[in-house]
Design an enzyme around this catalytic site. Sequence first.
Site, PDB file in Angstrom:
ATOM      1  N   SER A  98      25.644  14.580   1.811  1.00  0.00           N
ATOM      2  CA  SER A  98      26.732  14.899   2.730  1.00  0.00           C
ATOM      3  C   SER A  98      27.196  13.682   3.536  1.00  0.00           C
ATOM      4  O   SER A  98      26.459  12.711   3.687  1.00  0.00           O
ATOM      5  CB  SER A  98      26.249  16.005   3.666  1.00  0.00           C
ATOM      6  OG  SER A  98      27.330  16.716   4.191  1.00  0.00           O
ATOM      7  N   GLN A 133      16.111  25.825 -16.269  1.00  0.00           N
ATOM      8  CA  GLN A 133      15.956  27.057 -17.052  1.00  0.00           C
ATOM      9  C   GLN A 133      16.931  28.143 -16.574  1.00  0.00           C
ATOM     10  O   GLN A 133      17.451  28.915 -17.390  1.00  0.00           O
ATOM     11  CB  GLN A 133      14.501  27.559 -17.037  1.00  0.00           C
ATOM     12  CG  GLN A 133      13.901  27.899 -15.677  1.00  0.00           C
ATOM     13  CD  GLN A 133      13.323  26.684 -14.955  1.00  0.00           C
ATOM     14  OE1 GLN A 133      13.654  25.533 -15.260  1.00  0.00           O
ATOM     15  NE2 GLN A 133      12.462  26.930 -13.969  1.00  0.00           N
ATOM     16  N   TYR A 162      24.336  29.156  -8.393  1.00  0.00           N
ATOM     17  CA  TYR A 162      22.994  28.614  -8.206  1.00  0.00           C
ATOM     18  C   TYR A 162      22.722  28.433  -6.719  1.00  0.00           C
ATOM     19  O   TYR A 162      23.509  27.815  -6.004  1.00  0.00           O
ATOM     20  CB  TYR A 162      22.832  27.260  -8.918  1.00  0.00           C
ATOM     21  CG  TYR A 162      21.385  26.850  -8.941  1.00  0.00           C
ATOM     22  CD1 TYR A 162      20.573  27.202 -10.002  1.00  0.00           C
ATOM     23  CD2 TYR A 162      20.806  26.168  -7.872  1.00  0.00           C
ATOM     24  CE1 TYR A 162      19.221  26.893 -10.019  1.00  0.00           C
ATOM     25  CE2 TYR A 162      19.456  25.858  -7.867  1.00  0.00           C
ATOM     26  CZ  TYR A 162      18.672  26.221  -8.934  1.00  0.00           C
ATOM     27  OH  TYR A 162      17.332  25.921  -8.936  1.00  0.00           O
ATOM     28  N   GLN A 203      25.192  15.490  10.598  1.00  0.00           N
ATOM     29  CA  GLN A 203      25.343  15.134   9.184  1.00  0.00           C
ATOM     30  C   GLN A 203      24.089  14.435   8.675  1.00  0.00           C
ATOM     31  O   GLN A 203      23.612  14.702   7.572  1.00  0.00           O
ATOM     32  CB  GLN A 203      26.545  14.191   9.041  1.00  0.00           C
ATOM     33  CG  GLN A 203      27.292  14.336   7.758  1.00  0.00           C
ATOM     34  CD  GLN A 203      27.729  15.779   7.545  1.00  0.00           C
ATOM     35  OE1 GLN A 203      27.439  16.323   6.491  1.00  0.00           O
ATOM     36  NE2 GLN A 203      28.378  16.410   8.512  1.00  0.00           N
ATOM     37  N   HIS A 234      54.843  22.101 -38.061  1.00  0.00           N
ATOM     38  CA  HIS A 234      55.407  22.464 -36.758  1.00  0.00           C
ATOM     39  C   HIS A 234      56.909  22.691 -36.910  1.00  0.00           C
ATOM     40  O   HIS A 234      57.454  23.694 -36.442  1.00  0.00           O
ATOM     41  CB  HIS A 234      55.157  21.353 -35.730  1.00  0.00           C
ATOM     42  CG  HIS A 234      53.780  21.360 -35.146  1.00  0.00           C
ATOM     43  ND1 HIS A 234      52.647  21.205 -35.902  1.00  0.00           N
ATOM     44  CD2 HIS A 234      53.354  21.501 -33.862  1.00  0.00           C
ATOM     45  CE1 HIS A 234      51.583  21.261 -35.104  1.00  0.00           C
ATOM     46  NE2 HIS A 234      51.980  21.444 -33.858  1.00  0.00           N
ATOM     47  N   GLU A 282      33.846  13.374   2.893  1.00  0.00           N
ATOM     48  CA  GLU A 282      33.720  14.823   2.734  1.00  0.00           C
ATOM     49  C   GLU A 282      34.235  15.521   4.004  1.00  0.00           C
ATOM     50  O   GLU A 282      35.035  16.436   3.940  1.00  0.00           O
ATOM     51  CB  GLU A 282      32.246  15.150   2.497  1.00  0.00           C
ATOM     52  CG  GLU A 282      31.961  16.607   2.245  1.00  0.00           C
ATOM     53  CD  GLU A 282      30.465  16.911   2.254  1.00  0.00           C
ATOM     54  OE1 GLU A 282      29.666  16.032   2.668  1.00  0.00           O
ATOM     55  OE2 GLU A 282      30.097  18.034   1.857  1.00  0.00           O
ATOM     56  N   HIS A 283      33.726  15.081   5.155  1.00  0.00           N
ATOM     57  CA  HIS A 283      34.153  15.629   6.446  1.00  0.00           C
ATOM     58  C   HIS A 283      34.776  14.518   7.281  1.00  0.00           C
ATOM     59  O   HIS A 283      34.174  13.460   7.428  1.00  0.00           O
ATOM     60  CB  HIS A 283      32.957  16.180   7.241  1.00  0.00           C
ATOM     61  CG  HIS A 283      32.137  17.181   6.486  1.00  0.00           C
ATOM     62  ND1 HIS A 283      30.918  16.860   5.928  1.00  0.00           N
ATOM     63  CD2 HIS A 283      32.345  18.480   6.209  1.00  0.00           C
ATOM     64  CE1 HIS A 283      30.410  17.934   5.339  1.00  0.00           C
ATOM     65  NE2 HIS A 283      31.254  18.935   5.485  1.00  0.00           N
ATOM     66  N   ASP A 293      31.006  24.418   8.979  1.00  0.00           N
ATOM     67  CA  ASP A 293      29.878  24.741   8.101  1.00  0.00           C
ATOM     68  C   ASP A 293      29.596  26.241   8.076  1.00  0.00           C
ATOM     69  O   ASP A 293      29.095  26.763   7.083  1.00  0.00           O
ATOM     70  CB  ASP A 293      28.600  24.048   8.598  1.00  0.00           C
ATOM     71  CG  ASP A 293      28.532  22.603   8.167  1.00  0.00           C
ATOM     72  OD1 ASP A 293      29.283  22.235   7.238  1.00  0.00           O
ATOM     73  OD2 ASP A 293      27.737  21.844   8.749  1.00  0.00           O
ATOM     74  N   HIS A 326      20.830  16.259   7.293  1.00  0.00           N
ATOM     75  CA  HIS A 326      20.786  16.916   5.981  1.00  0.00           C
ATOM     76  C   HIS A 326      19.819  16.230   5.030  1.00  0.00           C
ATOM     77  O   HIS A 326      19.071  16.882   4.308  1.00  0.00           O
ATOM     78  CB  HIS A 326      22.174  16.926   5.330  1.00  0.00           C
ATOM     79  CG  HIS A 326      23.011  18.113   5.703  1.00  0.00           C
ATOM     80  ND1 HIS A 326      22.661  19.386   5.339  1.00  0.00           N
ATOM     81  CD2 HIS A 326      24.166  18.221   6.399  1.00  0.00           C
ATOM     82  CE1 HIS A 326      23.578  20.241   5.799  1.00  0.00           C
ATOM     83  NE2 HIS A 326      24.489  19.560   6.455  1.00  0.00           N
TER      84      HIS A 326
END
Lengths: 432, 432
Positions: B237, B191, B130, B259, B420, B327-328, B361, B262
């Site tokens: 982020s 969709q 996506y 950062q 078994h 994250e960073h 990045d 964003h």
Amino acid sequence: MPVRLDSSKADFAAAFAALLAAKREISEDVDASVRGIIADVVARGDEAVIDYTSRFDHLDLAPGTLRVTQAEIDAARAECEPRALKALELAAERIRAFHERQKPADLSFTDALGVELGWRWTAIEAVGLYVPGGTAAYPSSVLMNAIPAKVAGCPRVVMVVPSPGGLLNPLVLAAAKLAGADEIYRIGGAQAIAALAYGTRTIAPVAKITGPGNAYVAAAKRRVFGHVGIDMIAGPSEVLVIADDSANPAWIAADLLAQAEHDTASQSILITDSPALADAVEREVAAQLETLPRANIAGASWRDFGAVITLGSLDEAPALADRLAAEHLEIITVDAEGLAARIRNAGAIFLGGHTPEAIGDYVGGSNHVLPTARSAKFSSGLGVLDFMKRTSILKCGPEQLAALGPPAITLGEAEGLAAHARSVSIRSNRVL
Amino acid sequence: MPVRLDSSKADFAAAFAALLAAKREISEDVDASVRGIIADVVARGDEAVIDYTSRFDHLDLAPGTLRVTQAEIDAARAECEPRALKALELAAERIRAFHERQKPADLSFTDALGVELGWRWTAIEAVGLYVPGGTAAYPSSVLMNAIPAKVAGCPRVVMVVPSPGGLLNPLVLAAAKLAGADEIYRIGGAQAIAALAYGTRTIAPVAKITGPGNAYVAAAKRRVFGHVGIDMIAGPSEVLVIADDSANPAWIAADLLAQAEHDTASQSILITDSPALADAVEREVAAQLETLPRANIAGASWRDFGAVITLGSLDEAPALADRLAAEHLEIITVDAEGLAARIRNAGAIFLGGHTPEAIGDYVGGSNHVLPTARSAKFSSGLGVLDFMKRTSILKCGPEQLAALGPPAITLGEAEGLAAHARSVSIRSNRVL
């Protein structure tokens, strides 16, 4: 009788598609109750956990008694049959040895520009392991979840197991001890998942939760996903056996029933190029069902979801197996390895007539927590990597930044992110 | 002004806990609409996708025009600035080289008993990627998602990207081409997720979906999870900079703002043992904001979620960094490597003053799809393993079954699973 399909028939494609589409699970809608339970545990902590345990497990606990004590674990061990304990020890040893080989390597390298790159794997600091209580309390599953976590190096492995009416399965406690679980709490259901995810005064929170459970547990895991990590939501178990006429029909029947006895929603499928074998297996299943303690469960599973598929040639098998993406795949043919190499989607493959899936359930060494419901198309069985995470590492010096800076600035500007571009350009008068 | 914390103050623990607990995202409740959209796409296929595209993207499509044509991709490439295209090519090359090193090895070994064990990694057959449209259409993210899938060996990588009013970002198409995407469809929203997961006449279904999106896309991914695999649900982020007084305050300020630009919900945090550096960075952020095109966004993020934390000693930093699980993580100190080695939880670490996060990045080579919202505690950045799955393999002969059979039977019986046990015992007269 299970459905019988023949790939030479005109309706085969439609019949196979219908088999794939068959819904085996009734999904209970417990999400609203689960949301309430989680919110209550977040708000009231131990008190809420104790209330739900009283209501659902008919067990009254004081905060100080949530945790299973060392004395209880020792007593449970003493209660176990020595033969069972010895089998569990062998299983633990083999599972540990297999999973030790899954430990990933760190990487550190310098590229042609002099940029230092790589990654580092670290264990998840605290993980929670859900263990169902009652009839579905399987000591083998305790080993399969806790040992990979310990091999990964998780410092804190926390087990929760409901104890309806106060009863705990001694072998489950023995397995937890063997596997190295650090804490055990006698709680279950959505309240246990909430306590693990958000913490209470008694139970410090964990970062990831694994292990199977009922509809409440599954719904709770879905809800806490994101705040903590979770493993897959486990569905009913499945086996696909691909066999030719070199196979023993009684053995195949036993394997199909071993899967079917788990749950009425389990699925056992035979694919063969031998109509005679197909007939013989069906007769054997019927005969063996006669003497099976869990015949009601296994019989219903075989009747409702079992399938026997005959092919003109085993060359047709890989494409069908890939669409079924079975949790367990047994290949009992003259060239089992050759056929296995042509199959993309399966949780685990068992090769040849002397590898019944039950060996993998207990003492093979590989993990028995495997992707169900066609999810082997995109996911793997549980392993050491599920209890670790990877941190990437990057280091530039002035020369590397001078080389990589201009294209980074170009892309930052192309994406409309001027501060990204500036964070590079500000470091160099040349590119300012 | 961002919050300022001082670890020597009595209220520090509470203030840090409040910082951790701050909720940065308003979660839009779009689940009911998303459920309806998915059900409609399942029922009506292309027709439903076309209807929603008309309604949400103001774009009228015929079934034959859902797919972006090769001629359109070629035209888009021709439209791109040569410099941007060249930067994208360098990025693709470096990302490919880095991810090639993540390809996992198969294993096959025979243990002391003669049991053959191992596993095999295979690529996921079809994956969906996506890509958001409009202002958040980032060609770099196309590379970061599609290249690992192609390195993994996925035969079919399907990209969906909404094209509001018919517009597509030429660099996004160029990146898709560079990365090796096999099909591109001009659709988006829930969709598109439904079409990827369940398939339509035009779009064959995929087994896993990755890539970021808006609230509708995120809710749709949660809903189709299980039927297909998904990556993490991406949050806003974050960057954490740990610095001492060897660091350049202007450079740090630029990184914090990179950062912050964003999203107003992004979070930039500085941890330092130097109050003088902390002051200087705050002044620099204010100064640099003056000339930043996205100052509104970056300023709001810094004001609402930014934080500056001063410590008595950098020895306190690892424990705080592990709780933030950024994250960073940039480490700009005299001994950056030594400090990095003491930190468990971070998506990616950038070492030293010449490694601004923006390099990672775009052109570093490592992946920029990284765990947000503290999920670096339990998960990793996107990589080749996310596009593969592991099948375990087990093979016993008669002797191995004779050795492992008895403990397997014991455990099967201990778990109340007679079928078994029988699937093992039936294979040997000795243990029948």
